[in-house]
Design an enzyme around this catalytic site. Sequence first.
Site, short mmCIF file in Angstrom:
data_model
loop_
_atom_site.label_atom_id
_atom_site.label_comp_id
_atom_site.label_asym_id
_atom_site.label_seq_id
_atom_site.Cartn_x
_atom_site.Cartn_y
_atom_site.Cartn_z
N LEU A 83 2.36 34.99 24.78
CA LEU A 83 1.71 33.76 24.63
C LEU A 83 2.19 32.48 25.34
O LEU A 83 1.44 31.83 25.66
CB LEU A 83 1.62 33.44 23.14
CG LEU A 83 1.27 34.54 22.11
CD1 LEU A 83 1.15 34.26 20.94
CD2 LEU A 83 -0.51 35.02 22.68
N GLU A 84 3.37 32.68 25.35
CA GLU A 84 4.06 31.32 26.28
C GLU A 84 3.35 31.42 27.73
O GLU A 84 3.30 30.34 28.23
CB GLU A 84 5.52 31.56 26.51
CG GLU A 84 6.35 31.33 25.21
CD GLU A 84 6.29 32.43 24.21
OE1 GLU A 84 7.21 32.75 23.28
OE2 GLU A 84 5.42 33.55 24.64
N LYS A 110 -2.42 33.60 17.45
CA LYS A 110 -2.78 34.93 17.31
C LYS A 110 -2.90 35.13 15.88
O LYS A 110 -2.08 35.17 14.90
CB LYS A 110 -1.62 35.80 17.98
CG LYS A 110 -2.02 37.12 18.25
CD LYS A 110 -0.91 37.85 19.17
CE LYS A 110 -0.52 38.82 18.34
NZ LYS A 110 0.56 39.74 19.01
#
Length: 136
Positions: A83-84, A110
């Site tokens: 996600l980063e 998420k």
Amino acid sequence: MEAVGSGIPTGDKLVLIRGLKFHGFHEVKPEEKTLGQKFLIDVDAWMDLRTAGKSEDLSDTISYTAIYRIVKEVVEGQSQNLLESVAQMIVSKIFTDHSQVSAVRVKVGKPHVAVPGSLDYLGVEFIRYRSIDVPN
């Protein structure tokens, strides 16, 4: 634009997007890469809005649809493991496309995760400053 004790920029802020939902194929697990899942995105941008406040001209601010397109392109685009990486790609594209932005906050959530218990979502939140994080 300055950051105060919390590290959050001060000054004029565009609250661009809250709770934007896209289906993407990010994360490490093979089933997440195959089936995909929903991602929740929030975006804020800091810039001087005095001119826009006087002119009422869209060219003196940032169109919400321009940011929507950036987020859609990244989240629905090439699969990332983290996600980063998704958040950083959104930040980088906003800084590249909108030179008037001095800082940006991007949250990538998420909501469907395999953890015990009830939760709304998990994710990452980046606050980036052009003067520190983006070369001129």
